[in-house]
Design a protein around this motif. Sequence first.
Motif, short mmCIF file in Angstrom:
data_model
loop_
_atom_site.label_atom_id
_atom_site.label_comp_id
_atom_site.label_asym_id
_atom_site.label_seq_id
_atom_site.Cartn_x
_atom_site.Cartn_y
_atom_site.Cartn_z
N GLU A 493 0.84 -1.21 0.00
CA GLU A 493 0.00 0.00 0.00
C GLU A 493 0.87 1.26 0.00
OE1 GLU A 493 -3.84 1.97 0.22
OE2 GLU A 493 -3.05 0.08 -0.54
N THR A 494 1.93 1.24 0.78
CA THR A 494 2.81 2.41 0.84
C THR A 494 3.50 2.63 -0.50
OG1 THR A 494 3.22 1.90 3.17
CG2 THR A 494 4.69 3.48 2.12
N ALA A 495 3.91 1.55 -1.14
CA ALA A 495 4.57 1.67 -2.44
C ALA A 495 3.64 2.27 -3.49
CB ALA A 495 5.08 0.31 -2.90
N LEU A 496 2.40 1.85 -3.52
CA LEU A 496 1.45 2.41 -4.48
C LEU A 496 1.26 3.91 -4.25
CD1 LEU A 496 -1.27 -0.39 -4.54
CD2 LEU A 496 0.13 0.34 -6.48
N LEU A 497 1.17 4.31 -3.00
CA LEU A 497 1.00 5.72 -2.70
C LEU A 497 2.26 6.51 -3.06
CD1 LEU A 497 -0.93 5.39 0.66
CD2 LEU A 497 -1.81 6.41 -1.45
N LEU A 498 3.43 5.93 -2.83
CA LEU A 498 4.67 6.61 -3.21
C LEU A 498 4.76 6.75 -4.72
CD1 LEU A 498 7.32 5.02 -0.81
CD2 LEU A 498 6.63 7.42 -0.87
N GLN A 499 4.37 5.72 -5.45
CA GLN A 499 4.39 5.83 -6.91
C GLN A 499 3.45 6.94 -7.37
OE1 GLN A 499 3.62 1.69 -8.17
NE2 GLN A 499 5.68 1.66 -9.01
N ALA A 500 2.27 7.00 -6.80
CA ALA A 500 1.34 8.07 -7.17
C ALA A 500 1.93 9.43 -6.85
CB ALA A 500 0.02 7.87 -6.44
N ALA A 501 2.56 9.56 -5.69
CA ALA A 501 3.12 10.84 -5.28
C ALA A 501 4.23 11.30 -6.22
CB ALA A 501 3.63 10.75 -3.84
N VAL A 502 5.09 10.40 -6.66
CA VAL A 502 6.15 10.83 -7.58
C VAL A 502 5.59 11.14 -8.96
CG1 VAL A 502 7.98 9.65 -6.32
CG2 VAL A 502 6.83 8.46 -8.17
N LEU A 503 4.55 10.42 -9.37
CA LEU A 503 3.92 10.74 -10.66
C LEU A 503 3.19 12.07 -10.62
CD1 LEU A 503 2.54 7.23 -11.70
CD2 LEU A 503 4.48 8.45 -12.72
N ALA A 504 2.78 12.50 -9.43
CA ALA A 504 2.09 13.78 -9.30
C ALA A 504 2.98 14.95 -9.68
CB ALA A 504 1.58 13.96 -7.86
N ASP A 505 4.30 14.73 -9.69
CA ASP A 505 5.22 15.79 -10.10
C ASP A 505 5.34 15.91 -11.61
OD1 ASP A 505 5.84 16.40 -7.46
OD2 ASP A 505 7.54 15.02 -7.39
N GLY A 506 4.71 14.98 -12.34
CA GLY A 506 4.84 14.98 -13.79
C GLY A 506 3.54 15.32 -14.49
N ALA A 507 3.24 14.60 -15.56
CA ALA A 507 2.06 14.89 -16.38
C ALA A 507 0.78 14.57 -15.62
CB ALA A 507 2.13 14.07 -17.67
N ASP A 508 -0.16 15.49 -15.62
CA ASP A 508 -1.42 15.28 -14.90
C ASP A 508 -2.16 14.05 -15.41
OD1 ASP A 508 -1.00 17.49 -13.34
OD2 ASP A 508 -2.24 18.84 -14.56
N ARG A 518 -4.91 2.22 -10.18
CA ARG A 518 -4.26 1.53 -9.07
C ARG A 518 -4.84 1.86 -7.70
NH1 ARG A 518 -2.79 -0.56 -13.07
NH2 ARG A 518 -0.64 -0.93 -13.80
N LEU A 519 -5.45 3.03 -7.54
CA LEU A 519 -5.92 3.45 -6.22
C LEU A 519 -7.43 3.41 -6.06
CD1 LEU A 519 -3.53 6.48 -5.54
CD2 LEU A 519 -3.19 4.05 -5.02
N ASP A 520 -8.16 3.45 -7.15
CA ASP A 520 -9.62 3.34 -7.09
C ASP A 520 -9.98 1.86 -6.97
OD1 ASP A 520 -12.35 3.21 -7.49
OD2 ASP A 520 -12.35 4.63 -9.15
N PRO A 521 -10.60 1.42 -5.87
CA PRO A 521 -10.90 -0.01 -5.69
C PRO A 521 -11.73 -0.60 -6.82
CG PRO A 521 -11.24 1.18 -3.63
CD PRO A 521 -11.03 2.23 -4.69
N ALA A 522 -12.53 0.24 -7.48
CA ALA A 522 -13.35 -0.26 -8.58
C ALA A 522 -12.69 -0.07 -9.93
CB ALA A 522 -14.71 0.46 -8.57
N GLY A 523 -11.43 0.41 -9.93
CA GLY A 523 -10.80 0.79 -11.18
C GLY A 523 -10.00 -0.29 -11.88
N HIS A 524 -9.88 -1.46 -11.26
CA HIS A 524 -9.03 -2.48 -11.87
C HIS A 524 -9.37 -3.85 -11.31
CE1 HIS A 524 -6.65 -2.90 -8.14
NE2 HIS A 524 -6.90 -1.62 -7.99
N GLY A 525 -8.96 -4.87 -12.07
CA GLY A 525 -9.08 -6.24 -11.60
C GLY A 525 -7.72 -6.76 -11.17
N LEU A 526 -7.52 -8.05 -11.24
CA LEU A 526 -6.27 -8.65 -10.77
C LEU A 526 -5.18 -8.65 -11.83
CD1 LEU A 526 -7.62 -11.71 -8.76
CD2 LEU A 526 -6.84 -9.50 -7.88
N GLY A 527 -5.53 -8.61 -13.10
CA GLY A 527 -4.53 -8.73 -14.16
C GLY A 527 -4.35 -7.44 -14.92
N TYR A 528 -3.24 -7.35 -15.67
CA TYR A 528 -3.04 -6.21 -16.55
C TYR A 528 -4.10 -6.23 -17.65
CZ TYR A 528 1.48 -5.42 -14.34
OH TYR A 528 2.47 -5.15 -13.43
#
Length: 552
Positions: A493-508, A518-528
Amino acid sequence: MDGTARTASTHEVLNQPAGLPDLDLVAADAALAAGLACPPLADHAGRVRRFGCEAGAAEARDLSRQANENPPKLRAFDRYGHRIDAVEFHPAYHRLMRMGLEGGVASAAWTAGTGGHALHASLLYLMTQADAGVCCPMSMSYASVAALRAEPALAAEWEPRIASGRYDPANAPAAGKAGATIGMAMTEKQGGSDVRANTTRAHPVGDDEYELVGHKWFCSAPMSDAFLTLAYAPGGLTCLLVPRWRPDGTKNAVHLMRLKDKLGDRSNASSEIEYQGAWARRVGEEGRGVRTIIDMVQGTRLDCIAGSAGGMRAALTEALWHARHRSAFQKRLIDQPAMRGVLADLCLEAEAATALMLRVARAFDAAPADGAEAAFARIATPIAKYHVCKRQPGFVYEALEAHGGAGYVEEGPMPRLFRQSPLNAIWEGSGNVIALDVLRALSRGPEALEVLRGALAAARGRDGRFDDRLAGWEGWARPGAVHEASARAFVEETALLLQAAVLADGADAVFEAFCGARLDPAGHGLGYGTARIEAAAAERLLDRAAPRPAAG
């Protein structure tokens, strides 16, 4: 019967992609290009871009193919029966080693001035895309400097050899060579990650000199000029440096017992070795071996992150190229909605991994002068190592599947990339070891949690989905709330939030797509390919990651 029909070719090649051309790896990598635009990497942008073209060349990929199709051979004895303990490599391996070492993969962190660790991580990330196997000795040589500095006299002798940026494969005493590499020999059969279970003994023969007796189950890069190892001295578990040659110019008693027939790359060698009275010098204090080696482990964990991000990027490049040049059911694969969703999801994952790798590397550079960055490097490195390395095998598999059956054939690169993909999650601490390391860091006081809060706070308010997950994390991130059974979940969970935080410095658009996927519980399933990525965001992601031929 018509004669033409009887002689018609059955092997006309249609609807197959041409081989990848020479590529500009940096131009095709939005996350890396963004890192090069900012301090401290901006000072090294030209160097990284040049190396990105060298590592992206079709010739480099062919050298990797040759080195992996012609694996190293153990030559324990010469034809007359003399023990030589040598490893014989294909010429392609030596060319790749020269490319990486003379490109600065092992030396840049210690010679570049500002931003050296970020430069090193970027170079290793690019070198991995040429060949992952040769990165092993380069990574250990880079990281060994941190341990050697615990013994200034040893550092003064060996650090210039590493910093030379030269490759010298001669099986000869290091004092007469143009450059040197350092390997590691830590684990034993009975202990694995539990190095305190080691049985190798170090018998004092001088002030800082010892003779070692023992068997090491894994010795990475056995052709190295010296090995950092752990053994029990009278004062306890101690770190030692074991050169291949003794000071008097005779071969040291480091005997190569066999090469490991391992999963993963074939270009590099791993081995079992025995010390049979091997001469060694102490690194740090007796009994402080684990403490001495920790700084080296921190560096190799950074390289695990960079290596996994690079392995993902290499697999993504192959999948995108195939999908852009292969058609099915009257459309290019990349224009098929289902395939487009998979590839966009992979692009998002690769960009997040690369951005987090660069953020951790910048913390390494800032750490000596900034206590908060030093604390961030200590806690974020294992978190990122756990998450990024865990994501690599599934990622590479999905890129392999994008090729269909062609991805399963050894003539192409995908089987090699897939075999290599689990390595970094195991090396320098498998998942449970890493998660428990994070748990121990949290238990030492509030500093680790505070520095994580600070890193995440900058993205608060940018996206409601991020804010909701951060609120849940805040309720969890308190002393005593994380225990051994929940450590993995907390790290993820911490890693996902850190990835989001570093991406926030780039393209919206990328940050918003990551929050949705990755963070919306309804936004994805188990696979790519199950993430809900809007069409415009998918187009942006695919364009940012598209392979770019090198100019000229």
